[in-house]
Write an enzyme that holds these catalytic residues in place. Structure first.
Site, PDB file in Angstrom:
ATOM      1  N   ASP A  43       0.859  -1.171   0.000  1.00 41.05           N
ATOM      2  CA  ASP A  43       0.000   0.000   0.000  1.00 41.05           C
ATOM      3  C   ASP A  43       0.907   1.236   0.000  1.00 41.05           C
ATOM      4  O   ASP A  43       2.129   1.121   0.185  1.00 41.05           O
ATOM      5  CB  ASP A  43      -0.883  -0.039   1.246  1.00 41.05           C
ATOM      6  CG  ASP A  43      -1.721   1.204   1.419  1.00 41.05           C
ATOM      7  OD1 ASP A  43      -2.339   1.656   0.437  1.00 41.05           O
ATOM      8  OD2 ASP A  43      -1.746   1.748   2.536  1.00 41.05           O
ATOM      9  N   ASP A  60      -0.142   5.106   1.270  1.00 39.08           N
ATOM     10  CA  ASP A  60      -0.348   5.942   2.455  1.00 39.08           C
ATOM     11  C   ASP A  60      -0.385   5.109   3.721  1.00 39.08           C
ATOM     12  O   ASP A  60      -1.179   4.167   3.837  1.00 39.08           O
ATOM     13  CB  ASP A  60      -1.660   6.727   2.327  1.00 39.08           C
ATOM     14  CG  ASP A  60      -1.584   7.818   1.277  1.00 39.08           C
ATOM     15  OD1 ASP A  60      -0.890   8.815   1.530  1.00 39.08           O
ATOM     16  OD2 ASP A  60      -2.216   7.671   0.219  1.00 39.08           O
TER      17      ASP A  60
END
Length: 225
Positions: free
Chosen positions: A8, A10
């Site tokens: 991922d 953020d």
């Protein structure tokens, strides 16, 4: 064994949450809505902007909602130039290169943010493929579609993949695609990530338990006689 690792963006490569929280606070205050961290964690973190805005500001027209999202992300990018990668990220990226593993980025973030963050983190050339929910699938996280697409395009099976995620929606998405998922407790309570299906939760990429697991996964089993 592993064939690929999916990250991922953020909260996983870099802890952007404090700046996203600030940007959302400032923008929503214009509409008379004051939010705290609990509101941010439960109603905003890990979700796609159109869904967030429809939920929180349902009175906005489609055009107004799109303008709000653009302004909010522009404000985030104004705040973001001094961000640094999560501790140990360089180490694990070097390790994946050493072992010839495929590297994918799987995110709900808007493309402008993806390009901006990868540039300031000096990661623009690191990933074999980048999957942006708003461009690549009809449903973003927590739907597993984006992780399934990543597996398909990288030509790896769920059993040979590993995902790193920090948010509840991200954990649901990766686990829903059948991928063994490690939670990064940079933004949410570790127990919540366990409850959602993460098999291990770590604070960052230097955690000793992470490296014990990775070394074990990459051991070659002796041939049977």
């Amino acid at each position: 064994m592993l064939a690929g690792i999916l990250f991922d963006l953020d909260g996983t490569l870099v802890n952007t949450d404090p700046l996203h929280f600030q940007a959302w606070q400032e923008m929503l205050l214009i509409h008379g809505l004051e939010i705290d961290n609990v509101f941010y964690q439960t109603r905003i973190s890990g979700r796609l902007n159109p869904i967030i805005i429809q939920d929180i500001l349902p009175h906005l027209t489609l055009e107004q909602g799109e303008k709000f999202a653009e302004d909010k992300e522009a404000r985030f990018r104004e705040l973001a130039p001094l961000l640094k990668p999560l501790c140990g990220l360089e180490r694990i990226l070097d390790w994946t290169k050493e072992h010839g593993l495929k590297r994918g980025l799987v995110t709900n973030a808007p493309r402008k943010n993806v390009d901006f963050l990868l540039e300031i983190l000096e990661l623009a050339e690191i990933f074999d493929a980048i999957f942006v929910a708003e461009e690549d699938v009809s449903e973003g996280k927590p739907d597993p579609a984006i992780y399934k697409l990543a597996l398909e395009r990288l030509n790896i099976t769920p059993e040979l993949a590993l995902a790193f995620e920090d948010s509840p929606s991200g954990i649901r998405s990766a686990v829903g695609a059948g991928i063994r998922t490690i939670g990064i407790a940079s933004t949410h309570d570790p127990q919540k990530l366990y409850d959602l299906g993460a098999f291990k939760v770590i604070p960052n990429f230097i955690d000793p338990s992470l490296w014990s697991f990775l070394m074990e996964k990459m051991q070659v089993l002796p041939e049977k006689s």
